[in-house]
Write a protein that holds these residues in place. Structure first.
Motif, short mmCIF file in Angstrom:
data_model
loop_
_atom_site.label_atom_id
_atom_site.label_comp_id
_atom_site.label_asym_id
_atom_site.label_seq_id
_atom_site.Cartn_x
_atom_site.Cartn_y
_atom_site.Cartn_z
N ILE A 136 0.83 -1.20 0.00
CA ILE A 136 0.00 0.00 0.00
C ILE A 136 0.87 1.26 0.00
CG2 ILE A 136 -1.62 1.34 1.40
CD1 ILE A 136 -2.98 -1.23 2.19
N GLN A 189 0.82 4.40 -2.52
CA GLN A 189 0.66 5.82 -2.17
C GLN A 189 1.70 6.66 -2.86
OE1 GLN A 189 0.88 5.32 2.09
NE2 GLN A 189 -1.33 5.59 2.34
N PHE A 231 -3.15 5.55 -4.45
CA PHE A 231 -3.90 5.18 -3.24
C PHE A 231 -4.12 6.40 -2.35
CE2 PHE A 231 -2.58 0.42 -3.08
CZ PHE A 231 -3.34 0.19 -4.22
N LEU A 234 -9.31 1.92 -1.22
CA LEU A 234 -7.89 2.25 -1.31
C LEU A 234 -7.60 3.26 -2.41
CD1 LEU A 234 -6.02 -1.16 -0.82
CD2 LEU A 234 -6.03 0.81 0.69
N LYS A 235 -8.33 3.12 -3.50
CA LYS A 235 -8.05 3.99 -4.65
C LYS A 235 -8.40 5.43 -4.34
CE LYS A 235 -9.45 0.46 -7.89
NZ LYS A 235 -10.40 0.22 -8.96
#
Lengths: 205, 205
Positions: free
Chosen positions: A146, A150, A155, A196-197
């Motif tokens: 993740i 980012q 994200f 998350l997107k």
DNA sequence: GTCTATACGACGATAGAC
DNA sequence: GTCTATCGTCGTATAGAC
């Protein structure tokens, strides 16, 4: 006794061990620790119940080994995803699908088994802490993916580990629910990953 | 025997029943159906184990009643949320917080209990179907709230019932995880609801 | 309504033959 | 390595006194 025979014996031992572990995952998760009888486990693996104790010292020993197995597998899966040559989004998509692949029932049984181990008192606190630590290892792995996501700007912001927790909560909760309904909702990787997107339509906004 | 005494007896009966149910929720969820002994349940409620059978026909009968209780409570909670005079978002926020309120452990135990009931074979298929149906009733209630939220234009598009399933999966999964970590992630209603909200910054886009 | 004592069955674990 | 027979324990459910 020739070395040849020694090896053959070892092979048989290993194979029987594996059969018992497989059988135990099924039985423990279907029936719970207490209700899964030794004879359930052995007969499911087509062995006599007496033979069980040639392979494991006790029911509890097998229990904890089986849970370890499950978590090691999961950690492997996360590491596999991390090593692919693709974007973080792609990795998360692959991981999400892999978690839900195979027999749905099988996945859900493995998950429930871990839950049961954590929330019942068949296991001492030490064993439980080990399980939590292993689970956390998987969460951290997902957190790393993740984090790169980012950096790629795809994200949402926020503590990666926390986001990983949310992701797993969603994925596993969904797994549980899907396994019980008559016509399971087709898994939508998209929707699982929506949280998350960053936005659905990115730069066109 | 005067009617006065009859009433008093009934009161005692009801009170004892309630005590046993409360105790059973705790014991069943902590230990699982098989490991929770009758004597665990009664001694936790400060009664002798023999007395148990004056109140319930069997351990299994109590088990299913307790699970029904839990689900009725949950359905009530959803209905309560639906009747508030506020936006759908407000209702969902209230519901999310209510689900996670009280002792975390207590909430998680109730949830695990339902899971165990669904995925073990202590219960016959008929009883399981009843549980699934009750759970679905709650999901439908949440689906209704989400539907109004979509009409208000605040929530993403999509099948409301499916979105409700995703929401519950996330909320419950998080509940489970939080109960085991040393320092639980502060519940963020915001983040749980992110998947439902249309965009974070709405009209300014 | 509440308790103690007990019957009865089930299951984990062991012993010992093959 | 594999099996059957058996022990010992524990827990559900019942009986019967108070």
């Amino acid at each position: 006794m020739s070395p040849r025979n020694k090896e053959q014996f070892k092979e048989i031992r290993d194979q029987r061990q594996q059969e018992l572990r497989r059988s135990a995952i099924q039985m423990f998760s279907q029936k719970g620790f207490a209700s899964a009888k030794i004879s359930d486990i052995t007969s499911n693996a087509q062995l006599s119940h007496g033979l069980f104790y040639h392979y494991f010292a006790s029911k509890e020993e097998l229990y904890i080994e089986v849970i370890r197995d499950i978590l090691y597998d999961f950690i492997d899966l996360v590491e596999q995803a991390a090593e692919f040559e693709m974007t973080a989004l792609g990795k998360m998509e692959w991981l999400t699908e892999a978690t839900h692949s195979g027999s749905i029932k099988e996945g859900v049984y493995r998950h429930i088994l871990v839950l049961q181990a954590l929330y019942s008192d068949h296991l001492n606190e030490l064993a439980k802490r080990e399980i939590v630590a292993l689970y956390k290892e998987a969460v951290d792995g997902i957190g790393s993916i993740i984090k790169t996501g980012q950096q790629e700007g795809l994200f949402v912001e926020g503590d990666p580990e926390e986001l990983a927790t949310y992701h797993l909560s969603l994925a596993h909760g969904l797994l549980l629910w899907n396994a019980r309904t008559e016509k399971p909702v087709q898994l939508s990787t998209d929707k699982v990953l929506r949280q998350l997107k960053k936005t659905e339509n990115g730069g066109t906004c």
